[in-house]
Motif scaffolding. Structure first.
Motif, short mmCIF file in Angstrom:
data_model
loop_
_atom_site.label_atom_id
_atom_site.label_comp_id
_atom_site.label_asym_id
_atom_site.label_seq_id
_atom_site.Cartn_x
_atom_site.Cartn_y
_atom_site.Cartn_z
N UNK A 46 65.91 83.09 12.12
CA UNK A 46 64.44 83.00 12.09
C UNK A 46 63.84 84.22 11.40
N UNK A 47 64.33 85.40 11.69
CA UNK A 47 63.80 86.61 11.07
C UNK A 47 64.03 86.63 9.56
N UNK A 48 65.24 86.35 9.14
CA UNK A 48 65.55 86.43 7.71
C UNK A 48 64.90 85.30 6.91
N UNK A 49 64.89 84.09 7.46
CA UNK A 49 64.22 82.98 6.78
C UNK A 49 62.72 83.25 6.68
N UNK A 50 62.13 83.69 7.79
CA UNK A 50 60.69 83.98 7.78
C UNK A 50 60.34 85.07 6.78
N UNK A 51 61.13 86.13 6.75
CA UNK A 51 60.88 87.22 5.81
C UNK A 51 61.03 86.80 4.37
N UNK A 52 62.07 86.04 4.09
CA UNK A 52 62.30 85.57 2.72
C UNK A 52 61.19 84.63 2.28
N UNK A 53 60.83 83.67 3.11
CA UNK A 53 59.77 82.74 2.74
C UNK A 53 58.41 83.44 2.64
N UNK A 54 58.18 84.45 3.47
CA UNK A 54 56.93 85.19 3.38
C UNK A 54 56.83 85.93 2.05
#
Length: 135
Positions: A46-54
Motif C-alpha cells: 500500500x505504501x509503495x503503490x500509493x507513493x508511486x501513483x502519487x
C-alpha cells in the motif's frame, strides 16, 4: 509439527527493518505467523503503490495544467486505483508467502515483505509501457 515461534514472540512494530551496522547486534526481527506476514506485505505494498501513483499523478497534473478544471480528478482516480491494486496484489502475495513460510515452519525476516512490495511496484511500472513487437 511444532510452531517455530519463540515463546516470548510478539509481532515487531511495522517497518522493523534490521540494519546490522546501525541496530543492536543479534536483534533481528522475524515474522512467524501467516497473518503477520500478510499484514507486513500488504502495508508495504500500500505504501509503495500509493507513493508511486502519487508521483505519477503529480507529474500528470504538472504536464496537463492547462485543463485545470478536470485535472483535480487525476490524483483522486490514481490513488483509488492504486489502493485497489495494492489491496489485491499485497493480499495475494502476502497470503501465499505466509502459507509457504508457515508450512515450511520458517522464520521470515521483515525485509522479505518490502522486497515483494518493490517487485509488485516494478511489475506495475513495466506493464505500463506498451509492449509491441516489430515483425
Amino acid at each position: 509439527m511444532s510452531n517455530g515461534a519463540p515463546l516470548d514472540y510478539s509481532v515487531p512494530p511495522f517497518p522493523s527493518l534490521h540494519l546490522p551496522f546501525i541496530g543492536i547486534p543479534e536483534t533481528q526481527n522475524y515474522l512467524y505467523h501467516s497473518v503477520d506476514i500478510w499484514w507486513f506485505t500488504l502495508s508495504w505494498t500500500l505504501l509503495l503503490h500509493g507513493g508511486t501513483h502519487f508521483l505519477v499523478a503529480v507529474f500528470a497534473v504538472a504536464v496537463q495544467w492547462q485543463n485545470w478544471r478536470t485535472m483535480w480528478a487525476v490524483p483522486v482516480v490514481y490513488l483509488v486505483v492504486s489502493g485497489l491494486e495494492a489491496l489485491l496484489a499485497g493480499s495475494l502475495i502476502g497470503l501465499i508467502l505466509g502459507w509457504v513460510y508457515e508450512a515450511g515452519n520458517f522464520a521470515m525476516t521483515t525485509w522479505v515483505p518490502l522486497i515483494w512490495a518493490i517487485i509488485n511496484v516494478l511489475v506495475i511500472i513495466v506493464s505500463s509501457f506498451p509492449m509491441q513487437s516489430a515483425i
